[in-house]
Scaffold this motif. Structure first.
Motif, PDB file in Angstrom:
ATOM      1  N   LYS A   8       0.912  -1.252   0.215  1.00 32.37           N
ATOM      2  CA  LYS A   8       0.103   0.074  -0.077  1.00 32.37           C
ATOM      3  C   LYS A   8       0.861   1.220  -0.026  1.00 32.37           C
ATOM      4  O   LYS A   8       0.616   2.254   0.049  1.00 32.37           O
ATOM      5  CB  LYS A   8      -0.963  -0.114   1.150  1.00 32.37           C
ATOM      6  N   MET A   9       2.297   0.891  -0.137  1.00 33.41           N
ATOM      7  CA  MET A   9       2.935   2.195  -0.088  1.00 33.41           C
ATOM      8  C   MET A   9       3.262   2.716  -1.449  1.00 33.41           C
ATOM      9  O   MET A   9       2.784   2.131  -2.512  1.00 33.41           O
ATOM     10  CB  MET A   9       4.189   1.892   0.626  1.00 33.41           C
ATOM     11  N   GLY A  10       3.720   3.986  -1.367  1.00 31.60           N
ATOM     12  CA  GLY A  10       4.070   4.546  -2.860  1.00 31.60           C
ATOM     13  C   GLY A  10       5.198   3.879  -3.470  1.00 31.60           C
ATOM     14  O   GLY A  10       5.962   3.276  -3.129  1.00 31.60           O
ATOM     15  N   ALA A  11       5.154   4.385  -4.968  1.00 29.02           N
ATOM     16  CA  ALA A  11       6.212   3.787  -5.598  1.00 29.02           C
ATOM     17  C   ALA A  11       7.514   4.298  -5.149  1.00 29.02           C
ATOM     18  O   ALA A  11       7.683   5.374  -4.640  1.00 29.02           O
ATOM     19  CB  ALA A  11       5.882   4.375  -7.300  1.00 29.02           C
TER      20      ALA A  11
ATOM     21  N   VAL B 291       9.057   3.875  -2.506  1.00 26.70           N
ATOM     22  CA  VAL B 291       9.011   3.416  -0.988  1.00 26.70           C
ATOM     23  C   VAL B 291       8.705   1.915  -1.025  1.00 26.70           C
ATOM     24  O   VAL B 291       9.225   1.024  -0.016  1.00 26.70           O
ATOM     25  CB  VAL B 291       8.198   4.247  -0.270  1.00 26.70           C
ATOM     26  N   LYS B 292       7.560   1.533  -1.721  1.00 22.77           N
ATOM     27  CA  LYS B 292       7.057   0.108  -1.823  1.00 22.77           C
ATOM     28  C   LYS B 292       8.282  -0.854  -2.326  1.00 22.77           C
ATOM     29  O   LYS B 292       8.180  -1.910  -1.529  1.00 22.77           O
ATOM     30  CB  LYS B 292       5.824   0.183  -2.789  1.00 22.77           C
ATOM     31  N   GLN B 293       8.938  -0.650  -3.248  1.00 23.80           N
ATOM     32  CA  GLN B 293       9.905  -1.366  -3.822  1.00 23.80           C
ATOM     33  C   GLN B 293      11.092  -1.702  -2.551  1.00 23.80           C
ATOM     34  O   GLN B 293      11.575  -2.539  -2.367  1.00 23.80           O
ATOM     35  CB  GLN B 293      10.855  -1.006  -4.784  1.00 23.80           C
TER      36      GLN B 293
END
Length: 249
Positions: free
Chosen positions: A189-192, A194-196
């Motif tokens: 559910k995190m932004g691009a 940060v998610k990765q």
């Protein structure tokens, strides 16, 4: 046997320092408790994690309890190197390995105390895991492995730093990594970007493994990753610490 006896003496020495400065343990325990109160009672309602939020967040708090006590170890190790303590040990013919082992074991035990405290607080806040006896053994084993690995990398950071202040700052990434993991919200559910980062950094599989064990649905894939990360961190820390110690001591 001499190395074992010397390690015991060094461990006793480090415990005496901790007893004289209980703020070290207090800080390691207090901050995760404050974070638990803030996230569960203030921000917890904003996260849709599919389970009771205290059940979701407790594994991340366990990891935080380990990481927040590391700064004191790095500072203590650096102080031993820069204040002439090591030179006195050399004159006394104390095993060099014992000096490092004493810091590692003391840090590991201190982390376990902090973890026990945060788990107790979590239960008081409504934490109700579905883990069986074997799952709890898995949790204990992974926590011990992580604490041991983190202790070695922290000792290495303390040895490599040029001052006590920089040694303490060197542990900041270890303290911040849980915030950029799945500790408080799912990585998906995190932004691009940060998610990765959250998905591939070491603390996420460790937290997910603890979470799976505590809710009774452990994942073999995340468990393998978690153990591999802990083993890798511990090995790098061990080799780095030995190299730095031989060069400076």
């Amino acid at each position: 046997m001499s190395a074992v006896a010397d390690s015991t003496i060094m461990l006793r020495r480090n415990f005496k320092h901790t007893v004289r400065n209980p703020v070290t343990v207090f800080n390691a325990v207090l901050f995760p408790i404050v974070m638990a109160l803030m996230f569960v009672y203030v921000l917890g309602g904003a996260f849709d994690v599919g389970v009771k939020y205290i059940n979701y967040v407790t594994p991340g708090l366990i990891v935080m309890a380990i990481s927040y006590g590391l700064g004191a170890t790095a500072t203590a190790v650096n102080a031993d190197m820069t204040t002439g303590v090591i030179n006195r040990f050399k004159v006394m013919d104390v095993s060099r390995a014992a000096v490092l082992a004493g810091h590692v074991v003391e840090t590991t035990l201190r982390a376990l105390v902090a973890v026990a405290a945060i788990v107790g607080v979590a239960f008081a806040m409504g934490f109700r895991p579905d883990a069986g006896f074997a799952d709890w053994l898995g949790v204990a084993g992974l926590v011990l492995l992580l604490a041991f690995a983190a202790s070695w990398i922290t000792v290495a950071l303390g040895l490599a730093a040029k001052s006590a202040e920089s040694a303490g700052l060197g542990t900041v990434p270890l303290i911040m990594l849980p915030f950029l993991s799945s500790a408080f919200s799912p990585a998906g559910k995190m932004g691009a970007g940060v998610k990765q980062f959250a998905e591939y950094q070491p603390f996420t599989p460790i937290i997910e493994t603890l979470r799976g064990l505590l809710i009774g649905t452990p994942s073999t894939g995340s468990a393998i990753q978690a153990v591999a990360w802990c083993a890798g961190i511990g090995l790098v820390g061990y080799l780095w610490a030995l190299r730095s110690f031989k060069r400076r001591a």
